[in-house]
Design an enzyme around this catalytic site. Structure first.
Site, PDB file in Angstrom:
ATOM      1  N   ASP A   1     -16.273  -5.862   9.026  1.00 59.38           N
ATOM      2  CA  ASP A   1     -17.327  -4.952   8.590  1.00 59.38           C
ATOM      3  C   ASP A   1     -18.681  -5.662   8.527  1.00 59.38           C
ATOM      4  OD1 ASP A   1     -16.503  -6.582   6.541  1.00 59.38           O
ATOM      5  OD2 ASP A   1     -16.102  -4.973   5.113  1.00 59.38           O
TER       6      ASP A   1
ATOM      7  N   LYS B   1      -7.898  -5.672  11.379  1.00 63.27           N
ATOM      8  CA  LYS B   1      -8.448  -4.330  11.179  1.00 63.27           C
ATOM      9  C   LYS B   1      -9.448  -3.966  12.273  1.00 63.27           C
ATOM     10  CE  LYS B   1     -10.783  -1.406   7.773  1.00 63.27           C
ATOM     11  NZ  LYS B   1     -11.408  -1.353   6.427  1.00 63.27           N
TER      12      LYS B   1
ATOM     13  N   ASP C   1      -0.892  -0.084  10.925  1.00 63.58           N
ATOM     14  CA  ASP C   1      -0.651  -1.327  11.650  1.00 63.58           C
ATOM     15  C   ASP C   1       0.679  -1.974  11.280  1.00 63.58           C
ATOM     16  OD1 ASP C   1      -2.575  -1.667  13.534  1.00 63.58           O
ATOM     17  OD2 ASP C   1      -3.560  -3.380  12.583  1.00 63.58           O
TER      18      ASP C   1
ATOM     19  N   ASP D   1     -10.799   2.942   3.718  1.00 56.17           N
ATOM     20  CA  ASP D   1      -9.619   2.185   3.336  1.00 56.17           C
ATOM     21  C   ASP D   1      -8.599   3.146   2.742  1.00 56.17           C
ATOM     22  OD1 ASP D   1     -10.704  -0.175   4.170  1.00 56.17           O
ATOM     23  OD2 ASP D   1     -11.357  -0.829   2.184  1.00 56.17           O
TER      24      ASP D   1
ATOM     25  N   GLU E   1       0.860  -1.188   0.000  1.00 60.78           N
ATOM     26  CA  GLU E   1       0.000   0.000   0.000  1.00 60.78           C
ATOM     27  C   GLU E   1       0.894   1.235   0.000  1.00 60.78           C
ATOM     28  OE1 GLU E   1      -3.605  -2.059   2.596  1.00 60.78           O
ATOM     29  OE2 GLU E   1      -2.076  -0.872   3.624  1.00 60.78           O
TER      30      GLU E   1
END
Length: 627
Positions: free
Chosen positions: A407, A242, A154, A264, A125
């Site tokens: 989620d 998460k 994280d 995100d 990412e």
């Protein structure tokens, strides 16, 4: 709905009525959908009658086994179809009037907004992409003193922290000059290799990069709060992925805003007015009385090729199905692009489950500067890996643990606690993200999401229909009716009814193209033979205590060659994967069976004929990807 219409009429006819914030319109497809469901269920019932009759009259073990396998497969698909039809019982469409928000409330009285952005690996990412996401929400047309952005890392990456330090400097110039573009902050792609990453994260690292009470742009206007957070993680304490990052209470210690937006790292804001659309529901007294927990925006993607070969826009999951769930007051939490009432995370609507420390209760007002030593010390303590010990975080309060898809699970639990939700789908996309263009990454991502309810069991039916009819054809066995037989009409109705409804939903209601519908159907089969199948196996193994691979972060890094191939509609498989084995086997057997049946049909040999066409026509079963 009648109350909504009444309110709309009153707002139109009376100058003293409160400003109209939103409207709701039921879909015209509701009645046809219900009529079709009644007819289609009768056809499915007839199919099972034929299966039972065939089983009872089976004279050989092979015939009995084949029919039983088809019966089980059709039973699974029928169950999933009936379950999915809840999306079509009462689909609704909403419209918001964000221009009326300032008539409803003074800007100084707008609720505070805490925005959470999550990242975990700077190699997969890229920090520049995470920075762009943060800058996009910092530019909201919302009072800047009401906005606080918390970047949760994280991975504990020094590179990510450095990127946001530079972004904080850049924001001071960019905010006051819209002619400056969102440039890449780093020109050297190899900078990732120059900075170490502390994966163990034995220490908390909370950095206040921008403070609204202290930092200004070059014109003197205050900037939103920007806070970098990396929680403490230890090999001896579960970190809960998460969901654990979502439950870090640093924001409660610093700002404790009543509204939370979760994003995100690759889902940037596409509309600076989005918070006002959410407020159209959050500030409506009628919706508050209806126990509103969150307002969910759809996930939408840019950079997709024309045919969308991977089907990764998930049109049904992110757009079509939520319309139907919204009519039942139950749109699900999709993990990103969601405005959540902080209070909804602490007990049901009538009973508050207070946290251990009262200062992080939703009623607490955080007045102290976020850079005050006492606030920073408090935030460090809350981000420690031992704070949740002997508490109800993750079980009765906060985002819920126990599933990789926190989620879906959290949204489900909130609805079980009598909270309701709303789906907001404006014409201009509120958020845009990047879909994976590497085929292995796409399948890997979907394997993790295969825990969604019972959908993975569809892989049993898809696998059965990908192999069994073809093997039966090669061995001269008849398992489908011939065209001349009355039962052939039943299969025709199942096929045409399901695919006809799917076509209308996807193209007319969903705005998709025929080419993308074809890709979507193809990917539905591919997932059933790969990621859904492997996800089901991993879940089953984990349920009996056998360790599995677990969750893999999807790479957000795309090189120019991959991007070029994707634009041309070429599959980029990436590195070898076990998920390709069953897919390859099915492709080879189906191709061979097709050629074999075609040769026998043309030559008129025994074992071919019209029955072979029946097998070829229905080897992918009667129910399409609209489950």
């Amino acid at each position: 709905m009648e109350g909504q219409r009444s309110r709309e009429s009153t707002a139109t006819n009376s100058a003293h009525a409160p400003p109209l914030l939103h409207t709701l319109t039921p879909s015209r497809r509701t009645v046809p959908n219900r009529v079709f469901a009644a007819v289609y269920i009768c056809v499915i019932t007839a199919l099972f009658y034929r299966h039972v009759q065939t089983i009872l009259h089976s004279t050989t073990l092979i015939s009995f086994s084949l029919t039983l396998a088809l019966f089980v497969s059709d039973l699974i698909l029928a169950f999933l179809w009936v379950s999915a039809h809840s999306f079509r019982v009462r689909p609704v469409y909403r419209k918001e009037y964000p221009e009326n928000i300032e008539k409803f409330l003074e800007p100084s009285d707008f609720p505070g907004l805490d925005i959470f952005i999550f990242t975990t690996d700077p190699y997969l990412e890229p920090p520049t992409r995470v920075v762009n996401t943060a800058l996009s929400v910092m530019a909201y047309e919302y009072p800047t003193d009401k906005i606080s952005i918390y970047v949760s890392d994280d991975g504990g990456s020094a590179l990510s922290l450095f990127a946001f330090m530079e972004a904080a400097k850049f924001a001071a110039h960019w905010f006051c000059n819209t002619t400056i573009s969102l440039v890449e902050l780093f020109d050297d792609p190899d900078i990732n290799r120059c900075m170490p990453i502390d994966i163990t994260m034995l220490f908390v690292n909370d950095q206040v990069l921008l403070d609204k009470n202290r930092d200004r742009d070059i014109t003197g206007h205050c900037l939103p709060n920007l806070v970098y957070v990396s929680r403490q993680k230890s090999p001896t304490s579960p970190h809960n992925f998460k969901a654990g990052a979502l439950n870090v209470r640093v924001s409660a210690a610093m700002t404790n805003a009543p509204i939370i937006l979760t994003l995100d790292c690759d889902m940037y804001s596409n509309d600076p007015r989005t918070p006002f659309r959410a407020l159209c529901y959050v500030l409506d007294p009628a919706e508050i009385q209806n126990r509103l927990a969150f307002v969910q925006f759809p996930q939408q993607f840019h950079g997709l090729n024309e045919s969308e070969i991977h089907g990764s826009e998930h049109r049904r999951l992110f757009k079509l199905n939520p319309f139907g769930l919204d009519g039942l007051s139950e749109p699900n939490y999709l993990g990103t692009g969601c405005f959540i009432h902080r209070r909804a995370l602490l007990g049901d609507p009538s009973t508050l489950v207070p946290p251990v420390i009262k200062e992080i209760s939703p009623a607490h007002i955080a007045n102290n500067p976020i850079t005050a030593p006492s606030v920073l010390e408090f935030a460090h303590r809350l981000a420690g890996c031992h704070y949740e010990n002997q508490t109800e975080w993750g079980s009765k309060i906060g985002f819920r643990y126990g599933s990789l898809v926190e989620d879906f699970f959290t949204g489900f639990r909130l609805q079980c606690e009598e909270w309701r939700s709303i789906f907001c789908n404006p014409e201009k996309a509120a958020f845009l993200g990047n879909a994976p263009i590497n085929f292995r990454d796409f399948l890997g991502q979907n394997k993790s999401y295969s825990f969604y309810a019972f959908f993975p069991i569809a892989s049993i039916s898809i696998t059965t229909y990908s192999f069994l009819p073809q093997l039966a054809l090669l061995n001269g066995l008849n398992i489908f009716p011939k065209v001349s037989e009355p039962w052939f009409l039943l299969y025709s109705l199942l096929f045409l009814g399901a695919y006809g409804q799917d076509f209308l939903e996807y193209t007319v209601a969903g705005g998709g193209t025929v080419q993308r519908l074809w890709s979507d159907q193809r990917i539905w089969m591919v997932k059933g033979l790969s990621c859904s199948l492997f996800g089901l196996i991993e879940f089953s193994l984990k349920s009996i205590g056998i360790q599995t691979q677990g969750f893999n972060v999807t790479s957000k890094v795309v090189d120019d060659e991959q991007r070029k191939g994707y634009k041309q509609g070429l599959f980029e498989f990436g590195v070898p994967s076990a998920m390709f084995v069953t897919l390859t086997m099915a492709a080879i057997i189906n191709l061979y069976s097709f050629v074999y049946g075609l040769v026998h049909l043309v030559s008129g040999k025994e074992g071919g004929g019209v029955n072979a066409i029946g097998v070829i026509s229905f080897d992918c079963d009667e129910l399409p990807a609209n489950l």
